[in-house]
Design an enzyme around this catalytic site. Structure first.
Site, PDB file in Angstrom:
ATOM      1  N   GLY A  93      -2.092   3.930   0.409  1.00  0.00           N
ATOM      2  CA  GLY A  93      -3.064   3.480   1.415  1.00  0.00           C
ATOM      3  C   GLY A  93      -2.345   2.670   2.471  1.00  0.00           C
ATOM      4  N   GLY A  95      -4.095   0.760   5.199  1.00  0.00           N
ATOM      5  CA  GLY A  95      -5.044   0.047   6.057  1.00  0.00           C
ATOM      6  C   GLY A  95      -4.399  -1.270   6.471  1.00  0.00           C
ATOM      7  CG  HIS A 180     -10.732  -6.728  -3.816  1.00  0.00           C
ATOM      8  ND1 HIS A 180     -11.196  -7.976  -4.171  1.00  0.00           N
ATOM      9  CD2 HIS A 180     -11.687  -6.181  -3.021  1.00  0.00           C
ATOM     10  CE1 HIS A 180     -12.373  -8.174  -3.598  1.00  0.00           C
ATOM     11  NE2 HIS A 180     -12.695  -7.107  -2.897  1.00  0.00           N
TER      12      HIS A 180
HETATM   13  N1  LIG Z   1      -8.242  -5.929   4.861  1.00  0.00           N
HETATM   14  C1  LIG Z   1      -7.697  -6.990   4.336  1.00  0.00           C
HETATM   15  O1  LIG Z   1      -7.076  -7.755   5.048  1.00  0.00           O
HETATM   16  C2  LIG Z   1      -7.788  -7.279   2.872  1.00  0.00           C
HETATM   17  C3  LIG Z   1      -7.993  -6.248   1.969  1.00  0.00           C
HETATM   18  N2  LIG Z   1      -7.882  -6.482   0.643  1.00  0.00           N
HETATM   19  C4  LIG Z   1      -8.013  -5.396  -0.304  1.00  0.00           C
HETATM   20  O2  LIG Z   1      -6.892  -4.514  -0.105  1.00  0.00           O
HETATM   21  C5  LIG Z   1      -7.279  -3.161  -0.382  1.00  0.00           C
HETATM   22  C6  LIG Z   1      -7.013  -2.288   0.839  1.00  0.00           C
HETATM   23  O3  LIG Z   1      -7.831  -2.732   1.894  1.00  0.00           O
HETATM   24  P1  LIG Z   1      -7.499  -2.455   3.435  1.00  0.00           P
HETATM   25  O4  LIG Z   1      -6.051  -2.603   3.654  1.00  0.00           O
HETATM   26  O5  LIG Z   1      -8.439  -3.294   4.209  1.00  0.00           O
HETATM   27  O6  LIG Z   1      -7.802  -0.938   3.604  1.00  0.00           O
HETATM   28  P2  LIG Z   1      -9.163  -0.160   3.972  1.00  0.00           P
HETATM   29  O7  LIG Z   1     -10.301  -0.635   3.161  1.00  0.00           O
HETATM   30  O8  LIG Z   1      -9.320  -0.196   5.443  1.00  0.00           O
HETATM   31  O9  LIG Z   1      -8.737   1.282   3.456  1.00  0.00           O
HETATM   32  C7  LIG Z   1      -7.932   2.055   4.221  1.00  0.00           C
HETATM   33  C8  LIG Z   1      -7.096   3.056   3.462  1.00  0.00           C
HETATM   34  O10 LIG Z   1      -7.861   3.812   2.520  1.00  0.00           O
HETATM   35  C9  LIG Z   1      -7.617   5.204   2.801  1.00  0.00           C
HETATM   36  N3  LIG Z   1      -8.765   6.008   2.376  1.00  0.00           N
HETATM   37  C10 LIG Z   1     -10.069   5.800   2.647  1.00  0.00           C
HETATM   38  N4  LIG Z   1     -10.829   6.753   2.086  1.00  0.00           N
HETATM   39  C11 LIG Z   1      -9.956   7.593   1.445  1.00  0.00           C
HETATM   40  C12 LIG Z   1     -10.099   8.754   0.642  1.00  0.00           C
HETATM   41  N5  LIG Z   1     -11.301   9.250   0.374  1.00  0.00           N
HETATM   42  N6  LIG Z   1      -8.975   9.328   0.143  1.00  0.00           N
HETATM   43  C13 LIG Z   1      -7.749   8.814   0.385  1.00  0.00           C
HETATM   44  N7  LIG Z   1      -7.556   7.732   1.130  1.00  0.00           N
HETATM   45  C14 LIG Z   1      -8.634   7.119   1.644  1.00  0.00           C
HETATM   46  C15 LIG Z   1      -7.400   5.253   4.290  1.00  0.00           C
HETATM   47  O11 LIG Z   1      -6.746   6.432   4.645  1.00  0.00           O
HETATM   48  P3  LIG Z   1      -7.224   7.309   5.928  1.00  0.00           P
HETATM   49  O12 LIG Z   1      -6.694   6.594   7.130  1.00  0.00           O
HETATM   50  O13 LIG Z   1      -6.562   8.599   5.694  1.00  0.00           O
HETATM   51  O14 LIG Z   1      -8.724   7.331   5.918  1.00  0.00           O
HETATM   52  C16 LIG Z   1      -6.553   4.007   4.478  1.00  0.00           C
HETATM   53  O15 LIG Z   1      -5.190   4.250   4.193  1.00  0.00           O
HETATM   54  C17 LIG Z   1      -8.751  -3.236  -0.785  1.00  0.00           C
HETATM   55  O16 LIG Z   1      -8.786  -3.385  -2.186  1.00  0.00           O
HETATM   56  C18 LIG Z   1      -9.233  -4.507  -0.102  1.00  0.00           C
HETATM   57  O17 LIG Z   1     -10.387  -5.061  -0.670  1.00  0.00           O
HETATM   58  C19 LIG Z   1      -7.511  -7.713   0.171  1.00  0.00           C
HETATM   59  C20 LIG Z   1      -7.294  -8.769   1.025  1.00  0.00           C
HETATM   60  C21 LIG Z   1      -7.563  -8.645   2.429  1.00  0.00           C
HETATM   61 MG   LIG Z   2     -12.290  -8.825   0.815  1.00  0.00          MG
END
Ligand SMILES: NC(=O)C1=CN([C@@H]2O[C@H](COP(=O)(O)OP(=O)(O)OC[C@H]3O[C@@H](n4cnc5c(N)ncnc54)[C@H](OP(=O)(O)O)[C@@H]3O)[C@@H](O)[C@H]2O)C=CC1
Ligand SMILES: [Mg+2]
Ligand SMILES: CC(=O)[C@](C)(O)C(=O)O
Ligand SMILES: [Mg+2]
Length: 408
Positions: A93, A95, A180
């Site tokens: 992932g 994100g 998480h």
């Molecule tokens: N955002 C933050 O700052 C924080 C997040 N967290 C935790 O970290 C983890 C990641 O969160 P975050 O970085 O925000 O990412 P996101 O919640 O924004 O998830 C994004 C990732 O998930 C992938 N994804 C979504 N749907 C699918 C699918 N069906 N199949 C395959 N890949 C998929 C996306 O790929 P694609 O682009 O291809 O859709 C992308 O790489 C979570 O557990 C979150 O709770 C913890 C602390 C803070």
């Molecule tokens: Mg959170």
């Protein structure tokens, strides 16, 4: 053992702020704050004698409750290289967290690869950040095969839907990592039940992945929580702390998976995101209804909060911010704070229950698994951007001294 670095640097920062304060009144406030830091630090010093067997943690007194804090100073880069010399971090992932943690691991010189679905938005972003297909950018499955530390940083919703596939790669000898507690704690909703023979740990930065990255680049580090869900090797906690440091944490606090997910889901829906938007909006609306201009309503609600008063809370505490404001403001704020607390308490209680009973989890899963989840989220956040308050904010921000008029 000497006083911890962060207390020393907090003291230094407070003293620096005191010296730099231009107004005599503020200078004396700053000196007061600096003295408070010194006072707080002084009696705590003897408690920092941690057992020699446990590297890098200090037991600190948090208003009467003693808690462990691991500090980055105790985890130098050479030590991390040695610790992870046989590991491949597979970041699944890309994100906000994938970006921050991945680039920090890479800059730290650790062996890290990224796994995302090919040709999705994340694939494109990873390439933009310099990850190279076939070299250190792969499909989720390929990365999960190659990695020894499987960092599940897919969206929480995707962690659930991909688990039947992904679980095949979670085999003995590997470590399963999350940022998480969501997937494991709410296993009834997510279906994520890790095999019994792997360590399952989390390091959860307490801030956006963007901040994970910017603080790292500034040579600082974000606060993170660590927790152990399953410890097969006896090494799980130590591994979690080392990973937390490797991805760019400064100080690391211990928690449990359950406590992490409850507090995180609660906080982001509350004060951090949902609560603040609701509160700003309510205040703004009443000002507008009473004939105040958009700029006045925005400045008195958001701009002054974010640019002047909230940073003072962040730096020196709520009492400091109160003292830095007029006696008139102080009187009213002291009187009204309990009113707001009373009004908000039932909402927070309802929210916590909604987290604990899984309602928030089910909602996040349902929404996050929609095919067009990105567009749907964008639609709703664009609607916030489109509120009068934030359209005004756009103009006001352009007038800040550091970017005067640039966006106009
Ligand atoms: N955002 C933050 O700052 C924080 C997040 N967290 C935790 O970290 C983890 C990641 O969160 P975050 O970085 O925000 O990412 P996101 O919640 O924004 O998830 C994004 C990732 O998930 C992938 N994804 C979504 N749907 C699918 C699918 N069906 N199949 C395959 N890949 C998929 C996306 O790929 P694609 O682009 O291809 O859709 C992308 O790489 C979570 O557990 C979150 O709770 C913890 C602390 C803070
Ligand atoms: Mg959170
Ligand atoms: C940034 C963070 O820690 C949040 C708000 O909990 C999240 O993005 O999930
Ligand atoms: Mg969080």
């Amino acid at each position: 053992m000497s006083a911890p670095a962060f207390t020393r640097s907090a003291t230094r920062a407070a003293l620096r702020a005191a010296a730099q304060a231009s107004k005599p009144q503020l200078r004396s406030l700053s000196l007061l704050a600096a003295r408070n830091v010194v006072r707080a630090a002084a009696p705590a010093a003897p408690r920092f004698a941690a057992p020699a067997s446990v590297r890098g943690y200090k037991t600190l007194d948090f208003a009467g409750t003693k808690e462990k804090v691991y500090s980055r100073d105790e985890y130098p880069l050479e030590q991390l290289h040695e610790y992870f010399k046989n590991d491949t971090f597979a970041l699944l992932g890309y994100g906000s967290q994938g970006h921050g943690q991945g680039l920090n691991l890479r800059d730290n010189g650790l062996n890290v690869i990224v796994g995302v679905r090919k040709d999705g938005e994340s694939w494109r972003q990873a390439i933009e950040d310099g990850w190279v297909p076939g070299k250190n950018l792969f499909s989720v499955e390929e990365a999960a095969t190659k990695g020894t530390i499987l960092m599940n940083l897919l969206s929480d919703a995707a962690q659930s839907t991909t688990w039947p596939e992904l679980s095949k790669f979670v085999v003995k000898g590997k470590t399963l990592y999350f940022s998480h507690g969501f997937s494991c704690v709410f296993h009834k909703e997510t279906g994520v039940i890790p095999p019994k023979d792997v360590d399952v740990i989390l390091a959860a930065p307490k801030g956006s992945g963007r901040t994970v990255r910017t603080l790292f680049k500034e040579g600082r580090g974000i606060n993170s929580s660590v927790a152990v869900f399953q410890d097969v090797t006896g090494e799980a906690l130590n591994r979690a702390v080392n990973i937390a440091m490797a991805v760019g944490s400064g100080y690391v606090y211990e928690t449990t998976f359950e406590k992490e997910v409850y507090s995180d889901l609660y906080g982001e829906r509350g004060v951090l995101m949902g609560g603040i938007q609701g509160m700003f909006k309510a205040q703004y609306e009443v000002l507008r209804k009473n004939g105040h201009s958009p700029s006045e309503a925005f400045n008195e609600t958001c701009e002054e909060a974010l640019m002047s008063l909230f940073p003072l809370i962040g730096e020196h505490g709520m009492d400091y911010m109160y003292k830095a404001c007029s006696t008139t403001a102080r009187r009213g704020a002291l009187d009204w704070a309990p009113e707001f607390e009373k009004a908000n308490l039932p909402v927070f209680e309802r929210l916590y229950e909604s987290v604990r009973n899984g309602t928030e989890t089910r909602r996040a899963l349902e929404f996050g698994n929609r095919k067009d989840y990105r567009e749907q989220y964008d639609k709703e956040t664009d609607a916030i951007a489109d509120q009068e308050m934030w359209r005004v904010g756009h103009v006001v921000r352009a007038l800040r001294p550091d970017r005067a008029g640039k966006a106009l």
